[in-house]
Structure formats: C-alpha cells, structure tokens
Design a protein around this motif. Structure first.
Motif, PDB file in Angstrom:
ATOM      1  N   ALA A   1      81.433  14.197  -2.898  1.00 56.87           N
ATOM      2  CA  ALA A   1      81.515  14.639  -4.356  1.00 56.87           C
ATOM      3  C   ALA A   1      82.371  14.729  -4.723  1.00 56.87           C
ATOM      4  N   ALA A   2      83.614  14.668  -4.167  1.00 59.77           N
ATOM      5  CA  ALA A   2      84.653  15.665  -4.517  1.00 59.77           C
ATOM      6  C   ALA A   2      85.376  14.074  -4.799  1.00 59.77           C
ATOM      7  N   LEU A   3      85.181  13.297  -4.475  1.00 58.63           N
ATOM      8  CA  LEU A   3      86.017  12.379  -4.782  1.00 58.63           C
ATOM      9  C   LEU A   3      85.458  11.349  -5.942  1.00 58.63           C
ATOM     10  N   MET A   4      84.288  11.698  -5.775  1.00 52.71           N
ATOM     11  CA  MET A   4      84.270  11.042  -7.320  1.00 52.71           C
ATOM     12  C   MET A   4      83.450  11.507  -8.469  1.00 52.71           C
ATOM     13  N   GLY A   5      85.173  13.196  -8.620  1.00 52.17           N
ATOM     14  CA  GLY A   5      85.076  13.683  -9.483  1.00 52.17           C
ATOM     15  C   GLY A   5      84.611  14.687 -10.063  1.00 52.17           C
ATOM     16  N   ILE A   6      83.780  15.676  -9.066  1.00 53.32           N
ATOM     17  CA  ILE A   6      82.662  16.462  -8.767  1.00 53.32           C
ATOM     18  C   ILE A   6      83.564  18.000  -9.065  1.00 53.32           C
ATOM     19  N   ASP A   7      83.639  18.795 -10.021  1.00 51.62           N
ATOM     20  CA  ASP A   7      84.385  20.015  -9.501  1.00 51.62           C
ATOM     21  C   ASP A   7      83.719  20.934  -8.568  1.00 51.62           C
TER      22      ASP A   7
END
Lengths: 242, 305
Positions: free
Chosen positions: B191-197
C-alpha cells in the motif's frame, strides 16, 4: 553520456546488526534496462527496496534526476515516478483487478482512463478478468496485474523484482516481451532477476551482486559471455539450450 | 418478539462498537483494548453537550428533540474521535516507530484503557448510574407489530446505527480513504508503494472507529445509565461480536453485533435467569473460536496470524 537518471552511491543497508549491502554503487541512465543479478541473499531485493524507499540506507546516498531521494519514504517517492513491482507480485487479493489497477494510480486525483485502456491493451488477459478478485488469478496473471498496476502510476523508473519467479517459460517470455515494449515507450527499467539469461538478453547493462557487494559489471552481452557469470548463474540454462 | 426488538437495539450498538475494533484490527492487526474507553468517553462528551442544551430536560419543546438527538450523537462521536486519535498518537504510534513486539501494544492498550477510565472517574465522579436528562418520552410506543412494542428510543438507536453503518460501508468501498484502509489491511508495505501514507491512514481509521464508538456511547447512555466503568462489558461484548463476524471484516462486525445482541436477548425465552445474558455472549465467543475461528464472514484471521 550525461548523469544517470538514478545514481546509487556507496549505500550501506543494515537489518539490525547485519550489513545486507556493503557499499553498493551503480547508475541507471534514462531509457536503459539495467539488470541486477546475483544468488539468493546477495542483496538484489534489498537494493531495489532501498531505491523505492521501503528501506533506508545507513550510509551513502541515492539521487534521482539529480535530487537526493534517500530518506524519503516510499509513499512520497512514487510521486517522483518511481514505481516498484515488488517481489512476489503482491497484488491486493481481495480487490478486483480493476480496483488493483486503480490503486496503482492512487497518487493521482483520479486514474487516467486512457492509460487504463493502454494497460488493458498491453495485457488483454486482465481485461477478461477485470471484475475478478486478484486473489483468484494465476501467478502469471498476477504478475501482469502487478506490472499493470505499476504502469498506472506513470513510472519514469520501473523497478521489477523477479518478474519470472515461479512462472512457466512461455509466460516468462510474454512478460519479458512486454517489459521490452514498456521500455521502448520510454520507461527506464531496473530489473532484479535470478533468470540471468532472460534478463541479460533484455538488459543494456548489468551488475552482479555477491553478499552485498557489486563484483562485476558490464553490458548485457559482456556479462552473458563472461565465464564467471556463465558458471554461476547460467549453468543450467546453457545446458538446457544446448 | 419484544426480546427480538430488544436484541436488535442492543445489537446495533454492539455493531457500532465492534466496527471500531475491526477497523483498527484491519490496519494494525491489533486489538485496541482501549476502544471500550473511547466508547465511554462518547457518553460523557455527549452528556456535557446535551445537559448544556436541555438542562434537566423537562421544558424541552418537542420540535427540538431531533436536533438535540443529532447534537448528542455528534458530540459523542467527536469527543470519542478525539480520544481515539490521541490514543493512537500516544499509546501506539511511538511503539510502532520502534517496531515493538505485539505484546507491548497489548500492554499499552490495557494501560491506556485503565487510564482513560480512571481519568473519567476522577473528572466526573465514580457514579455508575449517571443518566441523561429525559428530554423526550423515550418509552412512547410507536407501533405494535405482532403484539410487540416498539418504542421511540429503540427506533432512534436502530435508525441512527443503520444510517452510520450504511455511511461507513459506502465510505470504505468508494472513497479514496476507504480504499487506502482496505489496501493497508490487505498488504501494508505494498500500500505504501502505491503512495498511501500509512501513518495518516491509521490515524484516520482510529478517528472513524472513534466516531462510531462515541455515537454508540451516546445511544447507550441514553438507553441505560452510564459511568466511568461502563465501557468494559459492552466493549468486551462488541469485541466478541467482531470476532463472531470475522475480525477485520467490516460487514462481519455489523452482522456479528446484531447477531450477538439478538442471541443474548433470547435468553429469557428458554427459561434461564436473565443473569445468564452475559454468559451467553461469551459462550458464543468461545464456540466461535473453537469451531470457526475466522468468524462468519472472516478470511482474514488465518492469513494475518
């Protein structure tokens, strides 16, 4: 050649007391495909995770497009155009194919419909399964979805971690063909592979990692011809071909 | 039939609280044992506002009642959301930063739970039977399906719970925040790789859980009495409900809550003393854990373990 799009300078990455990377440096120029090769535990995945911000180097620096990016967390790096297809594909199993692709475009206000269409043309199999949950896809389809998802984030640099892992040779060939196509559309690619023959056939240049250090570098052809590489990583494959 | 209606009323409150457990479990794989105190804070927060608005409640004109109810729900929800947000900041985030083991989170949760409960006791007195001013006739019977009696308060509780649950369901499946919550519960690093903080999303998840729990705190206080230790039993039952539905599964928590409320209110039907009501809830929990540990709708538990 001018400065590389990605410059990794002397990075050291630690897991607790273990030094996984002991001063790794390399460069990737705009438009290139660069392969990182090496045995299990050599530090290939660690290198990639450090570039995409999932891990932070203890020493050394990373520059992207001339700017320092080490220390920036992954969720912010993606907005610079670094998209990572992680090891083991890591699609969201309980989301549909469509939702997965939209997740890839999370950094934009809304997903680019044209780009989605382009990705679905690149991977017709995904279009067939667009409403299915990603967890029901085969390994090859999941890999396609993971790559498609990364493309939805409009990468300038695409990081691929073992896209061939666990897939049938025919599917591997398809995937490498698509990576070549993605690259020729202007996306720079940094690929980690155990399947050295395939990766080097695709790559402009390659680096060989061994226990956290780069021990060898050269163009794809040079490395393919190098005796040490052949002995260490291509033994089986050459035997199989000849 | 009356028991069924009682069950649905209680069940919808359990469901609201259970959602708080399940949402947080989804993003953190952590049972937020201080959630029962988040719920409690909602009752006190809304009491302050409602008391301010209606005094002892005797002179409340009937047109004002719906507005006061809404004010009560909102103030309860907001108070609890603030507490939940603080809780995450103070009790969990520092541990997460250091990569602390699961047990540390659990201890921190229990500590925070005692702290909040005792703080409320200190601030508002340790009465267990505070009650809201009666600003409307809660027990007026609205209609009588099949000879049962449906009262105003029951309609208020069930309707507001259902509305909030529909709202949450939409939020989670449609909005970007909902997407990020789901993505994090499925696979946080990716999820972080998708740009989610991740930090921001976790914070917001606590806030949503707090909003629902606080609203439930108000409704609960309105229905029963409330005090600084009120959180424990409903909290544990809502936790049982979340497990019953499948922890981490949002619709599961809703169904589990309703089901648990109904089951425990059917106790008097089989001629057992109503003292056994609480026992039933926990027997259900034990049975679920024994025979279907992933809960009714759950697939998460096995994978997360």
């Amino acid at each position: 050649m001018s400065e590389g799009l990605l410059q990794v300078q002397d990075i050291e990455v630690r897991y607790g007391a273990i030094r996984a990377l002991k001063g790794v440096s390399f460069e990737v120029y705009e438009g290139e495909v660069v392969a990182l090769l090496g045995a299990n535990g050599a530090g290939k995945t660690t290198t990639q995770k450090t570039v995409s911000g999932m891990l932070q180097p203890a020493i050394g620096q990373i520059l992207f497009d001339g700017e320092r990016i080490d220390g920036i967390p992954a969720h912010k790096l993606i907005s610079m155009g670094i998209c990572h297809v992680p090891e083991g594909r890591r699609v969201f199993p309980r989301m549909t194919v469509h939702e997965n692709l939209e997740m890839g475009a999370f950094r934009f206000k809304r997903p680019d419909a044209q780009l989605l269409e382009h990705v679905l043309e690149l991977f017709p199999r995904l279009r067939e399964r667009i409403k299915q949950h990603a967890g029901t896809l085969s390994g090859g389809e999941q890999q396609m979805l993971a790559i498609g998802r990364a493309l939805m984030g409009k990468p300038r640099l695409l990081l691929l971690d073992e896209p061939s892992m666990g897939l049938a040779p025919l599917i591997v060939k398809q995937i490498f063909d698509i990576v070549r196509e993605i690259n020729s559309s202007g996306v720079t690619v940094l690929i980690v592979e155990q399947n050295a023959a395939q990766a080097l056939a695709l790559a402009n240049r390659g680096y060989v990692l061994e226990t956290g250090e780069i021990v060898l570098t050269g163009t794809g052809r040079e490395l393919l011809a190098d005796d040490r590489v052949r002995a260490a990583y291509l033994g089986e494959e050459i035997a199989a071909v000849s | 039939m009356n028991y069924l209606i009682l069950g649905i009323t209680r069940g919808s409150m359990y469901a609201l609280i259970a959602l708080g457990y399940t949402l947080v479990y989804g993003v953190l794989q952590l049972i937020n044992f201080a959630h029962s105190e988040v719920f409690m804070s909602g009752a006190f927060g809304s009491y302050a506002i409602v008391h301010l608005l209606v005094g002892d409640g005797k002179a409340t004109p009937s047109w004002a009642v719906p507005f006061i109810l809404i004010a009560g729900i909102l103030s309860g929800a907001i108070t609890a959301a603030v507490i939940a947000w603080l809780l995450e900041r103070v009790a969990y985030r520092p541990l997460r930063r250091r990569g602390a083991p699961k047990l540390a989170f659990l201890i921190s949760a229990i500590g925070a739970s005692f702290f909040l409960s005792q703080l409320a006791g200190k601030l508002f007195g340790r009465l267990t039977s505070n009650s809201f001013p009666e600003f409307f006739d809660q027990n007026a019977v609205i209609f009588r399906p099949f000879g049962a009696e449906v009262r105003v308060l029951q309609i208020v509780i069930v309707a507001s719970a259902v509305l909030m649950m529909i709202f949450l369901d939409r939020l989670v499946s449609v909005t970007k925040l909902g997407r990020s919550i789901r993505a994090i519960s499925e696979d946080a690093p990716t999820a972080a790789l998708m740009g989610i903080d991740i930090d921001k999303t976790i914070s917001r998840t606590f806030i949503i859980g707090g909003l629902l729990g606080g609203a439930a705190g108000f409704l609960f206080g309105l229905n029963f009495s409330f005090g600084n230790t009120m959180g424990f039993i409903p909290g544990v039952k809502a936790f049982a409900a979340a497990v019953l539905g499948g922890i981490g599964n949002i619709r599961g928590a809703m169904i589990g809550g309703l089901l648990l409320g109904i089951v425990e209110n059917l106790v008097p039907l089989v001629n057992i003393d109503t003292k056994w009501t609480d026992v039933v809830a926990f027997v259900v929990l034990v049975l679920v854990l024994m025979f279907r540990p992933t809960g009714i709708l759950g697939e998460r538990l096995g994978r997360a373990a």
